[in-house]
Design a protein around this motif. Structure first.
Motif, PDB file in Angstrom:
ATOM      1  N   UNK A 175     -32.581 -35.310   7.924  1.00 40.47           N
ATOM      2  CA  UNK A 175     -32.156 -33.917   7.924  1.00 40.47           C
ATOM      3  C   UNK A 175     -31.462 -33.509   9.203  1.00 40.47           C
ATOM      4  N   UNK A 176     -31.282 -32.232   9.338  1.00 38.27           N
ATOM      5  CA  UNK A 176     -30.532 -31.687  10.471  1.00 38.27           C
ATOM      6  C   UNK A 176     -31.272 -30.481  11.021  1.00 38.27           C
ATOM      7  N   UNK A 177     -31.284 -30.348  12.348  1.00 36.32           N
ATOM      8  CA  UNK A 177     -31.944 -29.227  13.017  1.00 36.32           C
ATOM      9  C   UNK A 177     -31.002 -28.671  14.068  1.00 36.32           C
ATOM     10  N   UNK A 178     -30.909 -27.339  14.112  1.00 32.46           N
ATOM     11  CA  UNK A 178     -30.084 -26.660  15.117  1.00 32.46           C
ATOM     12  C   UNK A 178     -30.674 -25.288  15.380  1.00 32.46           C
ATOM     13  N   UNK A 179     -30.027 -24.547  16.274  1.00 34.94           N
ATOM     14  CA  UNK A 179     -30.296 -23.125  16.330  1.00 34.94           C
ATOM     15  C   UNK A 179     -29.692 -22.491  15.078  1.00 34.94           C
ATOM     16  N   UNK A 180     -29.817 -21.183  14.924  1.00 40.06           N
ATOM     17  CA  UNK A 180     -29.226 -20.548  13.749  1.00 40.06           C
ATOM     18  C   UNK A 180     -27.742 -20.881  13.648  1.00 40.06           C
ATOM     19  N   UNK A 181     -27.067 -20.912  14.763  1.00 39.62           N
ATOM     20  CA  UNK A 181     -25.685 -21.385  14.811  1.00 39.62           C
ATOM     21  C   UNK A 181     -25.712 -22.902  14.695  1.00 39.62           C
ATOM     22  N   UNK A 182     -25.130 -23.435  13.637  1.00 38.39           N
ATOM     23  CA  UNK A 182     -25.193 -24.868  13.360  1.00 38.39           C
ATOM     24  C   UNK A 182     -24.586 -25.717  14.461  1.00 38.39           C
ATOM     25  N   UNK A 183     -23.767 -25.120  15.312  1.00 40.37           N
ATOM     26  CA  UNK A 183     -23.099 -25.875  16.367  1.00 40.37           C
ATOM     27  C   UNK A 183     -23.881 -25.866  17.680  1.00 40.37           C
ATOM     28  N   UNK A 184     -25.031 -25.183  17.699  1.00 38.35           N
ATOM     29  CA  UNK A 184     -25.842 -25.096  18.904  1.00 38.35           C
ATOM     30  C   UNK A 184     -27.072 -25.996  18.777  1.00 38.35           C
ATOM     31  N   UNK A 185     -27.215 -26.940  19.699  1.00 43.78           N
ATOM     32  CA  UNK A 185     -28.351 -27.848  19.679  1.00 43.78           C
ATOM     33  C   UNK A 185     -29.650 -27.070  19.830  1.00 43.78           C
ATOM     34  N   UNK A 186     -30.663 -27.495  19.081  1.00 44.39           N
ATOM     35  CA  UNK A 186     -31.964 -26.847  19.176  1.00 44.39           C
ATOM     36  C   UNK A 186     -32.873 -27.621  20.123  1.00 44.39           C
ATOM     37  N   UNK A 187     -33.422 -26.932  21.102  1.00 44.25           N
ATOM     38  CA  UNK A 187     -34.459 -27.446  21.987  1.00 44.25           C
ATOM     39  C   UNK A 187     -35.713 -26.630  21.708  1.00 44.25           C
ATOM     40  N   UNK A 188     -36.863 -27.274  21.443  1.00 46.99           N
ATOM     41  CA  UNK A 188     -38.077 -26.504  21.151  1.00 46.99           C
ATOM     42  C   UNK A 188     -38.325 -25.397  22.171  1.00 46.99           C
ATOM     43  N   UNK A 189     -38.468 -24.190  21.662  1.00 43.89           N
ATOM     44  CA  UNK A 189     -38.598 -23.011  22.497  1.00 43.89           C
ATOM     45  C   UNK A 189     -37.391 -22.110  22.431  1.00 43.89           C
ATOM     46  N   UNK A 190     -36.272 -22.620  21.862  1.00 46.45           N
ATOM     47  CA  UNK A 190     -35.102 -21.768  21.668  1.00 46.45           C
ATOM     48  C   UNK A 190     -35.437 -20.632  20.708  1.00 46.45           C
ATOM     49  N   UNK A 191     -34.598 -19.588  20.718  1.00 49.27           N
ATOM     50  CA  UNK A 191     -34.908 -18.355  19.994  1.00 49.27           C
ATOM     51  C   UNK A 191     -35.119 -18.559  18.503  1.00 49.27           C
ATOM     52  N   UNK A 192     -34.264 -19.322  17.846  1.00 51.97           N
ATOM     53  CA  UNK A 192     -34.387 -19.512  16.410  1.00 51.97           C
ATOM     54  C   UNK A 192     -34.123 -20.946  16.021  1.00 51.97           C
ATOM     55  N   UNK A 193     -34.826 -21.432  14.999  1.00 50.69           N
ATOM     56  CA  UNK A 193     -34.639 -22.791  14.507  1.00 50.69           C
ATOM     57  C   UNK A 193     -34.167 -22.755  13.059  1.00 50.69           C
ATOM     58  N   UNK A 194     -33.225 -23.634  12.745  1.00 49.21           N
ATOM     59  CA  UNK A 194     -32.776 -23.872  11.375  1.00 49.21           C
ATOM     60  C   UNK A 194     -32.925 -25.364  11.113  1.00 49.21           C
ATOM     61  N   UNK A 195     -33.729 -25.718  10.110  1.00 51.16           N
ATOM     62  CA  UNK A 195     -33.934 -27.113   9.727  1.00 51.16           C
ATOM     63  C   UNK A 195     -33.639 -27.245   8.242  1.00 51.16           C
ATOM     64  N   UNK A 196     -32.782 -28.208   7.888  1.00 54.30           N
ATOM     65  CA  UNK A 196     -32.378 -28.365   6.495  1.00 54.30           C
ATOM     66  C   UNK A 196     -32.239 -29.840   6.130  1.00 54.30           C
ATOM     67  N   UNK A 197     -31.905 -30.070   4.870  1.00 55.88           N
ATOM     68  CA  UNK A 197     -31.616 -31.420   4.415  1.00 55.88           C
ATOM     69  C   UNK A 197     -30.241 -31.906   4.876  1.00 55.88           C
ATOM     70  N   UNK A 198     -29.529 -31.094   5.619  1.00 55.81           N
ATOM     71  CA  UNK A 198     -28.197 -31.436   6.102  1.00 55.81           C
ATOM     72  C   UNK A 198     -27.109 -30.936   5.181  1.00 55.81           C
ATOM     73  N   UNK A 199     -27.291 -31.084   3.892  1.00 59.89           N
ATOM     74  CA  UNK A 199     -26.284 -30.672   2.919  1.00 59.89           C
ATOM     75  C   UNK A 199     -26.136 -29.153   2.866  1.00 59.89           C
ATOM     76  N   UNK A 200     -27.190 -28.440   3.162  1.00 59.50           N
ATOM     77  CA  UNK A 200     -27.174 -26.977   3.105  1.00 59.50           C
ATOM     78  C   UNK A 200     -27.055 -26.334   4.479  1.00 59.50           C
ATOM     79  N   UNK A 201     -26.894 -27.143   5.511  1.00 59.48           N
ATOM     80  CA  UNK A 201     -27.021 -26.626   6.867  1.00 59.48           C
ATOM     81  C   UNK A 201     -25.957 -25.583   7.191  1.00 59.48           C
TER      82      UNK A 201
END
Length: 264
Positions: free
Chosen positions: A227-253
């Motif tokens: 799958x794929x994990x990012x901040x709400x903005x798909x182009x922003x890398x997610x680091x645990x503790x960031x404001x928002x997380x989006x995790x998906x199967x990648x196809x829906x990201x």
């Protein structure tokens, strides 16, 4: 970080987390000593006991390691070779006799989680992953879903404890996703939600205002399951503790990211 044999460490970590989970199982039917950390954020004697047991065992496993744990850490700083621990995610569920609780443990090193275990002790499921080694549930390999249409997707979210501050955002996002998906679920344990994305039960998950211990293990599980994990903005890398997380199967990201980032 010294070179670690992740393949050898993972089963040892799974055993340690499972042993701690038995404390949750035993205490689940006993009267709860519940106190508030603030607002609706609860803590029980079980949270503290599980965390202490985990720290004792994990320092034996890696004596040079450090800890970032929910009940004993004063700050949310991720350092090299750090165990990131949520002893009992879903404390409110636990306090009310609901089985949707999890223990989440990740080993953080060189800017990423390299080991991750999410145990659902009352549901008897253990999810585990190592960096580059895939993701597993009860010893069986898991993979994210193949759902590519949002209208066919089952997604999940969570509500921050500071509900008054985040209520407009929560309602805004629910208004976007409820009519466009097959359904939205909210079990009340982010670690469980991320594990369910990893094994394909959910097609996506988003939430704001989470801590590193809520998501570090789940981040690794989802990515190792394809799958794929990012901040709400798909182009922003997610680091645990960031404001928002989006995790998906990648196809829906991208689709889910666009909805989260667009005003209603």
């Amino acid at each position: 970080m010294t070179k670690l044999d992740l393949a050898a460490l993972l089963p040892q970590l799974v055993s340690i987390v499972q042993d701690a989970g038995e404390l949750i199982v035993r205490n689940s039917t006993l009267p709860k000593d519940i106190r508030k950390k603030g607002g609706n954020d609860l803590v029980t004697e079980t949270d503290v006991a599980v965390e202490e047991q985990l720290k004792h065992r994990l320092i034996e496993l890696l004596p040079e390691s450090k800890f970032l744990a929910e009940e004993s850490s004063a700050q949310n700083t991720l350092g090299d070779l750090t165990w990131v621990i949520d002893p009992l995610d879903g404390t409110t569920n636990f306090a009310h006799g609901l089985p949707f609780v999890a223990t989440s443990v990740a080993l953080w090193g060189q800017g990423r989680p390299v080991l991750g275990v999410i145990n659902l002790p009352l549901l008897r499921e253990v999810f585990a992953a190592s960096y580059g080694g895939g993701a597993w549930c009860n010893g069986e390999a898991i993979h994210v879903s193949t759902t590519s249409e949002l209208s066919q997707a089952l997604v999940a979210t969570g509500f921050p404890y500071d509900i008054k501050t985040y209520l407009p955002e929560i309602l805004n996002n629910l208004e976007k996703f409820l009519p466009r998906t097959r359904g939205v679920r909210r079990p009340g344990a982010a670690a469980l939600d991320l594990a369910y994305v990893a094994c394909g039960r959910y097609d996506g998950f988003w939430e704001s205002a989470l801590h590193p211990w809520d998501t570090a293990a789940g981040l690794l599980l989802v990515t190792e399951a394809g799958g794929r994990v990012s901040q709400y903005d798909a182009h922003e890398k997610y680091i645990p503790g960031d404001t928002g997380i989006l995790a998906t199967n990648g196809l829906l990201h991208e689709t889910m990211s666009d909805l989260l980032c667009t005003e209603a």
